[in-house]
Write a protein that holds these residues in place. Sequence first.
Motif, PDB file in Angstrom:
ATOM      1  N   LYS A 160       0.821  -1.215   0.000  1.00  0.00           N
ATOM      2  CA  LYS A 160       0.000   0.000   0.000  1.00  0.00           C
ATOM      3  C   LYS A 160       0.853   1.263   0.000  1.00  0.00           C
ATOM      4  O   LYS A 160       0.357   2.342  -0.352  1.00  0.00           O
ATOM      5  CB  LYS A 160      -0.954  -0.006   1.189  1.00  0.00           C
ATOM      6  N   PRO A 204       1.267  -8.611   3.255  1.00  0.00           N
ATOM      7  CA  PRO A 204       0.734  -7.313   2.846  1.00  0.00           C
ATOM      8  C   PRO A 204       1.579  -6.530   1.842  1.00  0.00           C
ATOM      9  O   PRO A 204       1.029  -5.682   1.125  1.00  0.00           O
ATOM     10  CB  PRO A 204       0.622  -6.560   4.178  1.00  0.00           C
ATOM     11  N   ALA A 241      -7.954  -5.204  -2.922  1.00  0.00           N
ATOM     12  CA  ALA A 241      -9.297  -4.611  -2.878  1.00  0.00           C
ATOM     13  C   ALA A 241      -9.432  -3.483  -3.902  1.00  0.00           C
ATOM     14  O   ALA A 241     -10.459  -3.367  -4.589  1.00  0.00           O
ATOM     15  CB  ALA A 241      -9.596  -4.101  -1.476  1.00  0.00           C
ATOM     16  N   PHE A 286      -8.075  -8.598   5.199  1.00  0.00           N
ATOM     17  CA  PHE A 286      -8.895  -7.609   4.509  1.00  0.00           C
ATOM     18  C   PHE A 286     -10.381  -7.992   4.561  1.00  0.00           C
ATOM     19  O   PHE A 286     -10.725  -9.171   4.577  1.00  0.00           O
ATOM     20  CB  PHE A 286      -8.478  -7.497   3.038  1.00  0.00           C
ATOM     21  N   ASP A 287     -11.198  -6.984   4.566  1.00  0.00           N
ATOM     22  CA  ASP A 287     -12.639  -7.180   4.451  1.00  0.00           C
ATOM     23  C   ASP A 287     -13.036  -6.889   3.009  1.00  0.00           C
ATOM     24  O   ASP A 287     -13.215  -5.742   2.612  1.00  0.00           O
ATOM     25  CB  ASP A 287     -13.368  -6.249   5.423  1.00  0.00           C
TER      26      ASP A 287
END
Length: 389
Positions: A53, A82, A89, A114-115
């Motif tokens: 990210k 990660p 997403a 993650f959702d």
Amino acid sequence: MADVKISKSIVYIGADDKDIDLFESQYDVPNGMAYNSYAILDEKVCIMDTADKRVSDVWLANVKKALGDRKADYLVVQHVEPDHSGNIAKLMAEYPDMKVVGNAKTFTMLGQFFDIPDIGARSITVKEGDTLELGSHTLKFFMTPMVHWPEVMMTYEVSEGAFFSADAFGKFGTLDTDEDWACEARRYYFNIVGKYGAQVQAVLKKAAALDIKMILPLHGPILTENLGYYIDLYNTWSSYEPENKGIFIACASIHGNTLAAAEKLKEMLEAKGAEKVSLSDITRDDQAEAVEDAFRYDRLVLMSSSYDGGVFPPMEELLMHLRDKTYRNRKIAIVENGSWAPSAARVIKGYVEKFKDITLVEPVVTIKSALNAESEKALEELADALTAK
């Protein structure tokens, strides 16, 4: 985007991070870090992993530039850590018809990080030997657990002989870093993957059956030439064999007297014809480099001050790292320093005795505060033992 040429159909879309100071919050990366990702452009478009990210904007721009007005059909998730899954997403939102390809453990672990509400309906679960047709390109999947996470898989593209190796064959540093591959790949391997030598050996056996023309890791440069060199190094490292004849002296000194003794021992060893002698002051030098050198050479000298009835903490930190990376198959010598109740050797021995296939080199040398004629003589005897043919 780094100017990386792979082929007409396989495009590099990764991103360099030149601002990061510690990779995984523990490893010094003075030359930054590359987060590699790839797009395969065929009748179907397939993205191979995302990126951290920290580089989201650059990475997504690279994806869009590579794909142009096309849409991504598949995302292959080889590793859920990660730094490689951080943009799943966002990519799914960008391409709402895209399917996500992984194994059963992939989707379990993704749900922990993650959702992503619709990932179940958009997932394709693969297992060992399964294939995915993209057109003229065929992806074949290999399960490679514990290299270095349990969900890891690697992918072989049949038509071009491209081996997408996840974290294997990676290194520290951005892609524009001009440095010898082996140095930072070695430090990366032993500190991140080193515990899992048996699992790496299993991967190498699978890879031996493939016609590999290029290795595309998730960190570091794409390897296209002299592949035998890189594979041979991985075979040496993962079998816990020493890479070089030599002696690594790891020294943890409080006031400098133990370090002075280490420098004297180095001088003695070189005078006696030791092939290579490397000395690290592990109170100041990078611990990850100390782990690297401990595995690189066939002999290790652990020299430490005593502290609080035990061993000076920087030495214990190194010993814990070696224990956790299953250090083995070496000769180890011990030198302790203590002004009134030397205790470092006892603690060091406690660790060393749990290492596998270790030969303890005698004598264990004790220094009382500073090197004197008696302890220098013992150091000389140790130097003789370490250089004996």
